[in-house]
Design a protein around this motif. Sequence first.
Motif, PDB file in Angstrom:
ATOM      1  N   THR A 173      -4.535   3.470  -2.919  1.00  0.00           N
ATOM      2  CA  THR A 173      -4.234   3.649  -1.498  1.00  0.00           C
ATOM      3  C   THR A 173      -2.823   4.210  -1.339  1.00  0.00           C
ATOM      4  N   GLU A 185      -4.491   0.027   4.965  1.00  0.00           N
ATOM      5  CA  GLU A 185      -4.564  -0.434   3.572  1.00  0.00           C
ATOM      6  C   GLU A 185      -5.422  -1.710   3.477  1.00  0.00           C
ATOM      7  N   ALA A 202      -1.429   0.777  -5.131  1.00  0.00           N
ATOM      8  CA  ALA A 202      -1.243   0.747  -3.673  1.00  0.00           C
ATOM      9  C   ALA A 202       0.186   1.181  -3.378  1.00  0.00           C
ATOM     10  N   ARG A 204       3.105   2.438  -0.498  1.00  0.00           N
ATOM     11  CA  ARG A 204       3.489   2.501   0.925  1.00  0.00           C
ATOM     12  C   ARG A 204       4.729   3.384   1.038  1.00  0.00           C
TER      13      ARG A 204
END
Length: 398
Positions: A173, A185, A202, A204
């Motif tokens: 993600t 997410e 993941a 960000r």
Amino acid sequence: MFPAPTRAAITTGALLAALSCSKKSSDEAGAMASIKIGLIAPFSGAFADSGRQIEGGIKAYLKLHGDTVAGKKIEILVRDTTGPVPDVAKRLAQELVVHDKVAFLVGFGLTPEALAVAPVATEGKVPMIIMNAATSIIPTKSPYIVRVSLTVAQEAAPMGEWAAKNGIHKAATLVADYGPGIDAEAAFTRSFTAGGGAIVEAARVPLKNPEFSSFVQRIKDARPEAVFVFVPAGEQSIAVMKSLHERGLADAGIKIIATGDVVPEHVLQTIGDSALGVITTSHYSLAHDSPENAAFIKAYEDANGKDGGPPNFMSVGGYDGMAAIYEVVGKLGGTMDPDRAMAVLSHFAITSPRGPISIDPATRDIVQTIYVRRVERVNGELRNVEFAQFAAVKDPGK
Ligand code: PHB
């Protein structure tokens, strides 16, 4: 834009005092000659196109339905937050409520600005219509908020389910590091892992001045079969798609799956052929085949000119938000009562250019079809072509 005194910050206490001292003016507002609507969104800076798209949709509605309803002229007061700047959004909302006596606060391209304005809607008892901002919690922050746009969780959860059912076992993600990105997410991860998939990375990325390339490299190194992406629509859609292309994700066999925000129509031709084949979930596609959408697209072009570019999902938020306001003003016979207005808004349901929509009265949030689309070239232009759908999707994030 404003005379200097109205630019001063108005404290919450001052707002309440101003409102209680102005009983006469609010009575006047109940029977006013025009209905004033305060439109708050970024119209300059990195997110300027969110304001333009929302305003473009509002203009399209007025073009098609006229600027008078129940004998009242509709007046739109446009305010630029230069966002994301929550403090400016709040001050502008206070000024619009206290000085301009608006009957509705509308717009809200960005979550942090919608959250900052929520207490103003509560204290001023002014219905606040969210035309884009998409973090799940927003309508829980004031009983005067209704959302006609979307939640990113509403897009991301079906994407996770679709991916797990369509041969993707390992995903990464990549999301913007703020409310809607974190919701995206969480919702994607929940439905994808529930369907048997595994998340291998993941990432960000900061909302302001994002530098995507190191995050994209991290994802490439984790060797997923697909990367699920959310960034706020506009400049960041172009930047993240450029970075995914430059780092060679497609060549490494990594599919791009995303929310519709990553390939919105107003920048899709700018993104170019690297978008071909990208699969997204969204509530609106320019290519959606319906008479309501054809009428909307024509009105958008008539109202904004060809140079305004095509409408996107934010424009539809503006357009449907105006439909909601016209329904309120019509049902209330041209008077304004915020609680009666909220009762109408909480049961609003129409066939929108995007398909059937309704407001869930329990949450004041939108229920709508989420479409699975693939970017294809149609008559020489890149388009999001719908090929599957999830009906009557509620926000899974509340
Ligand atoms: C938001 O800040 O809530 C937001 C902004 C742009 C999008 C979606 C959500 O495309």
